[in-house]
Design a protein around this motif. Structure first.
Motif, short mmCIF file in Angstrom:
data_model
loop_
_atom_site.label_atom_id
_atom_site.label_comp_id
_atom_site.label_asym_id
_atom_site.label_seq_id
_atom_site.Cartn_x
_atom_site.Cartn_y
_atom_site.Cartn_z
N PHE A 1 3.67 7.81 -1.38
CA PHE A 1 4.94 7.91 -0.66
C PHE A 1 4.64 8.07 0.83
O PHE A 1 3.78 8.86 1.22
N PRO A 2 5.31 7.29 1.71
CA PRO A 2 5.03 7.40 3.16
C PRO A 2 5.17 8.83 3.65
O PRO A 2 6.24 9.44 3.56
N GLN B 1 0.81 -1.21 0.00
CA GLN B 1 0.00 0.00 0.00
C GLN B 1 0.85 1.27 0.00
O GLN B 1 0.34 2.35 0.27
N SER B 2 2.16 1.14 -0.28
CA SER B 2 3.03 2.31 -0.34
C SER B 2 4.09 2.06 -1.40
O SER B 2 4.21 0.95 -1.94
N ILE B 3 4.86 3.10 -1.69
CA ILE B 3 5.91 2.98 -2.70
C ILE B 3 7.09 2.18 -2.19
O ILE B 3 7.95 1.77 -2.96
N ILE C 1 -3.45 -4.68 11.19
CA ILE C 1 -3.37 -6.08 10.77
C ILE C 1 -2.06 -6.39 10.03
O ILE C 1 -1.76 -7.55 9.77
N ALA C 2 -1.31 -5.34 9.68
CA ALA C 2 0.01 -5.53 9.06
C ALA C 2 0.86 -4.32 9.43
O ALA C 2 0.42 -3.18 9.31
N ALA C 3 2.08 -4.58 9.89
CA ALA C 3 2.97 -3.52 10.37
C ALA C 3 3.90 -3.07 9.26
O ALA C 3 4.21 -3.82 8.32
N ALA C 4 4.35 -1.83 9.38
CA ALA C 4 5.32 -1.29 8.43
C ALA C 4 6.62 -2.07 8.51
O ALA C 4 7.09 -2.42 9.59
N ASP C 5 7.21 -2.35 7.35
CA ASP C 5 8.48 -3.09 7.27
C ASP C 5 9.58 -2.10 6.92
O ASP C 5 9.93 -1.91 5.77
N GLY C 6 10.14 -1.46 7.93
CA GLY C 6 11.17 -0.45 7.71
C GLY C 6 10.58 0.94 7.65
O GLY C 6 9.38 1.16 7.82
N MET C 7 11.47 1.92 7.38
CA MET C 7 11.03 3.31 7.35
C MET C 7 10.22 3.63 6.11
O MET C 7 9.23 4.35 6.16
N ILE C 8 10.62 3.10 4.94
CA ILE C 8 9.89 3.38 3.71
C ILE C 8 8.80 2.33 3.57
O ILE C 8 8.83 1.42 2.73
N SER C 9 7.82 2.44 4.39
CA SER C 9 6.70 1.51 4.43
C SER C 9 5.61 2.13 5.29
O SER C 9 5.83 3.16 5.95
N ALA C 10 4.43 1.54 5.28
CA ALA C 10 3.32 2.04 6.08
C ALA C 10 2.45 0.87 6.52
O ALA C 10 2.36 -0.16 5.83
N LYS D 1 -4.92 2.44 -1.49
CA LYS D 1 -4.78 3.83 -1.06
C LYS D 1 -4.41 4.74 -2.23
O LYS D 1 -4.64 5.95 -2.17
N ALA D 2 -3.82 4.16 -3.29
CA ALA D 2 -3.46 4.96 -4.47
C ALA D 2 -4.63 5.16 -5.42
O ALA D 2 -4.51 5.93 -6.37
#
Length: 697
Positions: free
Chosen positions: A144-145, A41-43, A63-72, A350-351
């Motif tokens: 983009f986050p 759901q993010s770039i 229900i799903a966590a961000a995987d790193g900083m460039i994620s949501a 979301k896009a």
């Protein structure tokens, strides 16, 4: 205040088709029977699932966590049960499947507890982490986050709010600004405070006067003094004025060069829908679980629908009345930057700001692609001031290096070049292909670099462990040496001398290994040549040794019992060398003989071999003769052993037994020193042999 507008280079003005959907208020889409939630759901990186099949979840639950900083993060749009976590079709040009979570709503729409976040008193990093965990991304299409855009370390000069919505057919931002202007202004004040921006400019195309008026009224109605820094600016209707760099040029007359971030120039840009989602997250603790999407084209009831993330697109089109009409296809996004949907069974992402049901009248079949005629219309229309025809040739010929040199990645894929191309070349498709190939090559190179780094570290670790082991052994030997030196026992003095010799040998070996390693590092070819020569010499020496052994075995005569030589222990007097010295002497003689044979010239070798063959033949004949004479008559008595000789044998055997007992009584350290001394003598003999062979050569 009348702000001067400096337009950007290029741009086009295609038919707008906005009136079909902009005249109707935002409608709330019905709760679907199932929600298909893509984890991408993010770039950046896809989110990591936190639930499993069969779990009951509440509305707004992560229900799903961000995987790193460039994620949501991803949240449940409503309460219900997790039916599946598997691969499903997603809204993507490839039409491939990707990881999705399928949620079956229970109809209760029950929220989880939503404690408010005190963002005003929180640290900036805490605010960014909170927005990441609330799933806030850019809702203008780039996804983009958003938390990464709030990390400005210096005071921001200008905060730009993008309300241009320049692409045809799309009106979701227009309706959002008209109906929720007060919430948008509140969100702008939040972001202004977080970025410490001096001024805020809201850019809106001049074909949306109602939206501009609604925002101005909301600014006047606000009780905050900070709204004095907010200004609504209407810009000319020209595609793509909604591009970040193009809008910055329009409002601030600032050119953002290639490779430079706008924040380095004191400017940051947010979409109005993103601002609204930030407001919902900070003011109401509501994650991004819904969005406004335009449903238009070949439908009975075109308009803007507020739908839950994951709603199947076929449900939205059915709600808009598409079922009674046949459509030639469906576009996700706008006609300029969107893509053809492979299936309507995908969930809203979301896009997803627009879904267009195509008709042959509005979207005729694309003509056949013709050769480029170098008319330069694409260059005139390019808002990034690139040379699209050059990028096209480089992408088509797969000359990706040249394409990068021509700033391929500055292309925003707006489609203006393809729109004006008289040859109907799908230019943007070529640029996307080139970008994807470059990204794939960089990914492969990154993986290879990681593998090389792992291998080099493994080699370094093995060498380090070897060195540490050598240091431990050296320390232990030094300790024993100190103990032996401090002792008054003569045997300890001998032991100390042996330990010193072993240490000196080890140091010499290490220095030699270091020199060899330095040689290999400085001149790899020479090292390989030396290794090959060494290997050849070893093979030749082994062949000579094998031949020598075979000849020696063939030359040994079969002797009678009275002619057999006595064992060393029987022939040596009591004062002779011990068993170790005798063994060394025998080995030294063998090595000297091998070295002498190896040093022979070819003529000498031939003569020696002929003589050897003659000796072998003579020995065989003598052996045959002795075999016939070896039969002793039964009546002939065997002579008794001489008494003096028997005494000598018994003394030698006693000497040997005493030596065995002395060796058995030694400690492990004494045995190790004895073995080291023995090996040192062997190595010295080998070195002498090698030196003699080298001198003879």
């Amino acid at each position: 205040m009348n702000r001067q507008i400096i337009t950007f280079h290029g741009g086009v003005h295609p038919p707008e088709h906005k009136a079909e959907s902009s005249h109707y208020p935002i409608r709330t889409a019905a709760l679907p029977a199932r929600l298909i939630l893509s984890l991408q759901q993010s770039i950046g990186s896809a989110a990591k699932p936190l639930v499993k099949v069969g779990d009951q979840v509440a509305k707004g639950q992560m229900i799903a966590a961000a995987d790193g900083m460039i994620s949501a993060a991803l949240h449940a749009p409503t309460s219900g049960r997790i039916e599946a976590i598997d691969l499903y079709p997603i809204a993507h040009p490839s039409g491939l499947r990707d990881a999705c979570i399928v949620l079956i709503p229970d109809g209760k729409d029950q929220w989880q507890e939503r404690p408010l976040f005190d963002w005003r008193n929180a640290e900036p990093n805490a605010v960014r982490t909170y927005l990441r965990d609330m799933g806030v991304v850019g809702l203008g299409g780039a996804v983009f986050p958003s938390h990464l855009k709030l990390s400005s370390k210096t005071q921001l000069d200008t905060l730009i709010i993008n309300g241009a919505e320049c692409e045809p057919y799309i009106t979701c931002d227009d309706r959002l600004m008209r109906e929720r202007a007060a919430e948008i202004i509140a969100g702008i004040l939040m972001v202004q405070s977080l970025l410490n921006a001096k001024q805020v400019l809201i850019g809106i195309e001049d074909n949306k006067p109602e939206a501009a008026a609604a925002l101005r009224d909301a600014i006047k109605a606000s009780r905050s003094k900070a709204v004095e820094a907010i200004e609504v600016v209407q810009v000319p209707t020209l595609y793509p004025s909604g591009g970040a760099k193009q809008l910055i040029k329009l409002l601030c007359n600032i050119e953002v060069p290639s490779g430079v971030r706008s924040t380095d120039l004191g400017v940051q840009c947010f979409n109005v829908a993103t601002i609204h989602s930030i407001y919902c997250a900070l003011a109401h603790a509501e994650p991004v679980i819904r969005r406004v999407v335009t449903i238009t084209g070949n439908v009975e009831r075109p308009g803007n629908y507020e739908a839950l993330i994951g709603t199947p697109l076929q449900d939205l089109l059915k709600a808009a009345g598409e079922g009674e009409k046949g459509s030639s296809g469906y576009i996700y996004g706008g006609p300029m930057m969107g893509f053809e949907l492979p299936s309507l069974a995908v969930g809203l992402s979301k896009a997803g700001n627009c879904v267009i049901a195509k008709t042959p009248a509005d979207f005729p079949e694309k003509p056949r692609e013709m050769p480029c005629i170098r008319c330069s219309k694409c260059a005139e229309a390019c808002p990034a001031e690139l040379q699209p025809m050059d990028l096209f040739w480089f992408a088509k010929s797969k000359n990706f290096g040249k394409a990068q040199e021509r700033n391929l990645f500055d292309c925003i894929e707006c489609g203006a070049c393809a729109y004006v191309c008289p040859s109907n070349i799908r230019l943007v498709d070529y640029y996307r292909f080139a970008k994807s190939e470059i990204w794939a090559a960089e990914k492969t190179k990154h993986a290879a670099d990681l593998a090389r780094e792992r291998f080099e570290f493994r080699e370094f670790r093995a060498e380090r462990e070897k060195q540490e082991k050598a240091e431990r052994l050296a320390a232990k030997a030094t300790q024993k040496l100190a103990q032996a030196v401090a002792s008054d026992d003569p045997e300890d003095a001998i032991r100390a001398a042996k330990i010193k010799a072993a240490i000196a040998k080890s140091v010499a070996a290490n220095e030699s290994a270091a020199r060899d390693a330095g040689l290999a590092a400085s001149d790899a070819d020479q090292a390989e040549q030396l290794a090959a020569e060494k290997k050849a010499k070893i093979a030749a020496a082994m062949a000579r040794a094998a031949a020598k052994k075979a000849e020696a075995e063939a030359a040994v005569p079969v002797a009678r019992s009275e002619d057999l030589p006595m064992a060393p222990s029987q022939t040596l007097p009591a004062s002779s060398l011990d068993k170790t010295d005798r063994t060394k002497e025998i080995l030294d003689k063998r090595r000297e003989e091998r070295a002498r044979i190896a040093a022979m010239s070819p003529e000498e070798r031939s003569e020696w071999e002929a003589a050897k063959q003659a000796e072998i033949a003579e020995a065989k004949a003598a052996a045959a003769l002795r075999k016939t004479e070896s039969v002793v008559p039964a009546e002939e008595a065997v002579p008794l052993l001489d008494e003096e000789k028997a005494a000598k044998i018994r003394a030698a055997m006693a000497k040997r037994d005493a030596e065995k007992a002395r060796l058995a009584a030694m400690s492990p350290e004494e045995k190790a020193v004895l073995a080291a001394e023995r090996q040192a003598r062997i190595d010295a003999a080998m070195a002498a042999k090698a030196a003699k062979a080298a001198k003879d050569e």
